[in-house]
Each structure stands twice: as structure tokens, then as C-alpha cells.
Motif scaffolding. Structure first.
Motif, PDB file in Angstrom:
ATOM      1  N   VAL A 151     -65.444 -29.083   7.195  1.00  0.00           N
ATOM      2  CA  VAL A 151     -66.712 -29.280   7.891  1.00  0.00           C
ATOM      3  C   VAL A 151     -66.663 -28.487   9.185  1.00  0.00           C
ATOM      4  O   VAL A 151     -65.771 -28.681  10.013  1.00  0.00           O
ATOM      5  CB  VAL A 151     -66.968 -30.765   8.181  1.00  0.00           C
ATOM      6  CG1 VAL A 151     -68.233 -30.937   9.018  1.00  0.00           C
ATOM      7  CG2 VAL A 151     -67.093 -31.542   6.877  1.00  0.00           C
ATOM      8  N   THR A 152     -67.624 -27.574   9.343  1.00  0.00           N
ATOM      9  CA  THR A 152     -67.585 -26.684  10.500  1.00  0.00           C
ATOM     10  C   THR A 152     -68.988 -26.338  10.951  1.00  0.00           C
ATOM     11  O   THR A 152     -69.963 -26.537  10.214  1.00  0.00           O
ATOM     12  CB  THR A 152     -66.819 -25.382  10.148  1.00  0.00           C
ATOM     13  OG1 THR A 152     -66.685 -24.574  11.315  1.00  0.00           O
ATOM     14  CG2 THR A 152     -67.543 -24.599   9.067  1.00  0.00           C
ATOM     15  N   ASP A 153     -69.102 -25.846  12.180  1.00  0.00           N
ATOM     16  CA  ASP A 153     -70.401 -25.393  12.679  1.00  0.00           C
ATOM     17  C   ASP A 153     -70.830 -24.162  11.908  1.00  0.00           C
ATOM     18  O   ASP A 153     -70.009 -23.320  11.541  1.00  0.00           O
ATOM     19  CB  ASP A 153     -70.320 -25.044  14.171  1.00  0.00           C
ATOM     20  CG  ASP A 153     -70.110 -26.268  15.031  1.00  0.00           C
ATOM     21  OD1 ASP A 153     -70.508 -27.365  14.600  1.00  0.00           O
ATOM     22  OD2 ASP A 153     -69.527 -26.134  16.123  1.00  0.00           O
ATOM     23  N   ASP A 154     -72.130 -24.056  11.667  1.00  0.00           N
ATOM     24  CA  ASP A 154     -72.671 -22.897  10.966  1.00  0.00           C
ATOM     25  C   ASP A 154     -72.926 -21.794  11.978  1.00  0.00           C
ATOM     26  O   ASP A 154     -73.963 -21.736  12.617  1.00  0.00           O
ATOM     27  CB  ASP A 154     -73.968 -23.271  10.248  1.00  0.00           C
ATOM     28  CG  ASP A 154     -74.518 -22.116   9.430  1.00  0.00           C
ATOM     29  OD1 ASP A 154     -73.839 -21.084   9.347  1.00  0.00           O
ATOM     30  OD2 ASP A 154     -75.625 -22.241   8.883  1.00  0.00           O
ATOM     31  N   ASP A 155     -71.928 -20.889  12.124  1.00  0.00           N
ATOM     32  CA  ASP A 155     -72.084 -19.780  13.064  1.00  0.00           C
ATOM     33  C   ASP A 155     -72.322 -18.477  12.331  1.00  0.00           C
ATOM     34  O   ASP A 155     -72.135 -17.384  12.872  1.00  0.00           O
ATOM     35  CB  ASP A 155     -70.854 -19.661  13.967  1.00  0.00           C
ATOM     36  CG  ASP A 155     -69.561 -19.501  13.165  1.00  0.00           C
ATOM     37  OD1 ASP A 155     -69.629 -19.487  11.916  1.00  0.00           O
ATOM     38  OD2 ASP A 155     -68.493 -19.387  13.794  1.00  0.00           O
ATOM     39  N   SER A 168     -75.510 -26.209   3.624  1.00  0.00           N
ATOM     40  CA  SER A 168     -76.077 -26.776   4.834  1.00  0.00           C
ATOM     41  C   SER A 168     -76.675 -28.128   4.524  1.00  0.00           C
ATOM     42  O   SER A 168     -77.313 -28.313   3.498  1.00  0.00           O
ATOM     43  CB  SER A 168     -77.158 -25.851   5.400  1.00  0.00           C
ATOM     44  OG  SER A 168     -77.741 -26.444   6.539  1.00  0.00           O
ATOM     45  N   ASP A 179     -79.009 -31.140  11.342  1.00  0.00           N
ATOM     46  CA  ASP A 179     -77.591 -31.101  11.681  1.00  0.00           C
ATOM     47  C   ASP A 179     -77.081 -29.766  11.189  1.00  0.00           C
ATOM     48  O   ASP A 179     -77.184 -29.461  10.007  1.00  0.00           O
ATOM     49  CB  ASP A 179     -76.855 -32.251  10.993  1.00  0.00           C
ATOM     50  CG  ASP A 179     -75.419 -32.366  11.483  1.00  0.00           C
ATOM     51  OD1 ASP A 179     -74.675 -31.383  11.352  1.00  0.00           O
ATOM     52  OD2 ASP A 179     -75.052 -33.444  11.974  1.00  0.00           O
ATOM     53  N   ASN A 180     -76.554 -28.960  12.097  1.00  0.00           N
ATOM     54  CA  ASN A 180     -76.230 -27.578  11.752  1.00  0.00           C
ATOM     55  C   ASN A 180     -74.835 -27.380  11.164  1.00  0.00           C
ATOM     56  O   ASN A 180     -74.481 -26.253  10.834  1.00  0.00           O
ATOM     57  CB  ASN A 180     -76.372 -26.692  13.001  1.00  0.00           C
ATOM     58  CG  ASN A 180     -77.817 -26.562  13.421  1.00  0.00           C
ATOM     59  OD1 ASN A 180     -78.704 -26.536  12.580  1.00  0.00           O
ATOM     60  ND2 ASN A 180     -78.048 -26.491  14.730  1.00  0.00           N
ATOM     61  N   ARG A 181     -74.066 -28.451  11.044  1.00  0.00           N
ATOM     62  CA  ARG A 181     -72.749 -28.279  10.449  1.00  0.00           C
ATOM     63  C   ARG A 181     -72.863 -28.060   8.945  1.00  0.00           C
ATOM     64  O   ARG A 181     -73.838 -28.435   8.318  1.00  0.00           O
ATOM     65  CB  ARG A 181     -71.874 -29.490  10.748  1.00  0.00           C
ATOM     66  CG  ARG A 181     -71.474 -29.598  12.207  1.00  0.00           C
ATOM     67  CD  ARG A 181     -70.637 -30.832  12.440  1.00  0.00           C
ATOM     68  NE  ARG A 181     -71.389 -32.040  12.101  1.00  0.00           N
ATOM     69  CZ  ARG A 181     -70.822 -33.234  11.973  1.00  0.00           C
ATOM     70  NH1 ARG A 181     -69.519 -33.362  12.130  1.00  0.00           N
ATOM     71  NH2 ARG A 181     -71.565 -34.289  11.680  1.00  0.00           N
ATOM     72  N   HIS A 183     -70.545 -27.695   5.010  1.00  0.00           N
ATOM     73  CA  HIS A 183     -69.330 -27.822   4.216  1.00  0.00           C
ATOM     74  C   HIS A 183     -68.930 -26.425   3.752  1.00  0.00           C
ATOM     75  O   HIS A 183     -69.736 -25.704   3.171  1.00  0.00           O
ATOM     76  CB  HIS A 183     -69.594 -28.686   2.975  1.00  0.00           C
ATOM     77  CG  HIS A 183     -69.436 -30.151   3.190  1.00  0.00           C
ATOM     78  ND1 HIS A 183     -70.496 -31.028   3.122  1.00  0.00           N
ATOM     79  CD2 HIS A 183     -68.331 -30.912   3.430  1.00  0.00           C
ATOM     80  CE1 HIS A 183     -70.057 -32.263   3.309  1.00  0.00           C
ATOM     81  NE2 HIS A 183     -68.752 -32.221   3.494  1.00  0.00           N
TER      82      HIS A 183
END
Length: 266
Positions: A151-155, A168, A179-181, A183
């Protein structure tokens, strides 16, 4: 970044919650992790498959030793819903009636809503139910692999949505809060390093597992559709066993099988 493999051993699980009494008008993300399918073991089972996941992801309010947020005490099981985001806007909903391990092991079993329809979607997506290995696959130096989701930020700069490594979960079917994180699917090679406890084994991993991997299946490298256990977390750096720091802790498959046979399917 390449696409996900044709065979999907694991799935991204998100738990949402809503507290109308606290003024919440829409669902928000409560927790995220990984889950996987395994076939029912008995002919009398009401379901064709089970979904196995970490109990602390499914019902984090039952684990105050892990989570210190005061507001979590307001959340109960009836406030939750569970969604698997399999591809873009395609989602699978789970029943909100998880079965937790009566002995406190960090594993829960869930059911698919509208099982036949949901399974058709999952099979079209390439999902394969994993067989729980009958053997005590705890021989040290056994080569394994963890198949899960970070689970990570969507950069990502690419907003086209063409890369299906990313799922997303910014919005659910009933307009959940953004929520922008995301999988992100990963396969991490691992190696059994400890088998001292019958219900908990340890494996060293090529990369340290993050929270999103909780609930991920651990499979044999020589038979990658046979699951030898489910990830419950990593060994803390505060552990006295310094040689095991950051190793993956997992519940071995015979223990999972006993849970399904003795509790879930009884």
C-alpha cells in the motif's frame, strides 16, 4: 512497469467503514491488506471458496494493541464493508460476516457476496484458488515467495490508467471519500528460517514487507499454487532475536486448514 501476471494468487482487500452517529455521511477507508481464495474443504460447505485475510486488517478495532487511535473504539463490525478492487472500476463485494480464529490467531475467513457471479468475475481476471499445503512445509531453507500488495501513495505521473499493476481505491460504488493510496502488486522471494512454533513460522525476505502484505499467501517456489501460510506481519526490530529482525511471520497452512475444517465449515 509490467502488467500483473496471468495467474492471480492474491487480491487487494480494502475495509471501509461509516459512522452515521458520528456524522459520517459516506464510507472511508479503515484498513488495507491482501487476501486470497482457497477452495472449500468439505462437501457440506455452503460456499465453494473461502477468502482468507489477516484478522487485524478485517477487524482492526479488535486489536487495540496494534492501533492506538481513540476513534477506533467507536467502530464495530456492523459499520464495515469489504471490497476487492480487481481492475479499475471492477469490484467484488464480500459479506460482512467474517469468522475469526477462536484461539486469537491473526486470520479471518470471509465469503463472497453473490458467490457464483463474483467467482466468474474473479476467474475471468485470472484468480486461482490456492491449495493449502497439507505438509508441515517448515523445512529450513525451503524456497518460498510472498505474493501480495504494497500500500503506497499514488505518485505516478501517468493518469491514463493503462498500467494494471495499480489499483486505485479513491472511490467506491457509493461515493466513498477520496483516498489517493493504491495497492501495488509485488512478489517477494523468501526463505524459511525458523519452524520452532507449530502455529508460527518465520521466513527471511528479499525485501522488507510493509503493512499491505498482511494476509498475503506464501507459496512454494517449486509449486506456486500451493500455499504454505498466510503473512501476519514482520518481526519487530525490538525483538531479542536479532537474527530474525524484519523476517516475515506467517501462520502455516496446516493451522489454516484446521481453522477452516474445525470452525468455518463446521
Amino acid at each position: 512497469m509490467g502488467s500483473l501476471p496471468t495467474i492471480r494468487r492474491s487480491l487487494p482487500l480494502t475495509c471501509y467503514f461509516k459512522l452515521p452517529d458520528q456524522g459520517m455521511k459516506s464510507y472511508a477507508v479503515l484498513s488495507r491488506g491482501t487476501c486470497f481464495l482457497t477452495p472449500s474443504l468439505g462437501e457440506s460447505s455452503k460456499n465453494r471458496v473461502h477468502i482468507l485475510a489477516s484478522a487485524h486488517v478485517v477487524s482492526p478495532f479488535n486489536f487495540p494493541q496494534y492501533f492506538t487511535e481513540d476513534w477506533l473504539s467507536f467502530v464495530s463490525q456492523s459499520d464495515c464493508k469489504y471490497i476487492i478492487h480487481i481492475d479499475g472500476d471492477t469490484t467484488i463485494e464480500l459479506e460482512n460476516d467474517p469468522v475469526h480464529h477462536p484461539g486469537g490467531a491473526d486470520v479471518s475467513a470471509l465469503r463472497l457476496s453473490s458467490e457464483d457471479v463474483s467467482l466468474q468475475k474473479l476467474y475471468e481476471y485470472g484468480t486461482v484458488p490456492l491449495i493449502l499445503d497439507d505438509k508441515q512445509t517448515a523445512v529450513r531453507k525451503t524456497l518460498l515467495m510472498v505474493d501480495g500488495f504494497e500500500v503506497t501513495d499514488d505518485d505516478s505521473d501517468d493518469s491514463s490508467g493503462d498500467d494494471d499493476d495499480f489499483f486505485s481505491e479513491g472511490q467506491s460504488n457509493d461515493n466513498d471519500d477520496r483516498d489517493n493510496r493504491v495497492h501495488v502488486h509485488q512478489i517477494v522471494e523468501s526463505l524459511v528460517v525458523s519452524n520452532n512454533l507449530a502455529n508460527q513460522h518465520l521466513a527471511s525476505t528479499a525485501a522488507t514487507l510493509t503493512d499491505g502484505y498482511c494476509g498475503a499467501p506464501i507459496c512454494r517456489q517449486d509449486d506456486d499454487l500451493r500455499c504454505v501460510g498466510i503473512v501476519e506481519g514482520t518481526v519487530s526490530e525490538n525483538s531479542k532475536e536479532t537474527s530474525f529482525h524484519q523476517c516475515a511471520s506467517y501462520i502455516p497452512s496446516p493451522h489454516l486448514k484446521a481453522f477452516l475444517e474445525g470452525v468455518v465449515e463446521r
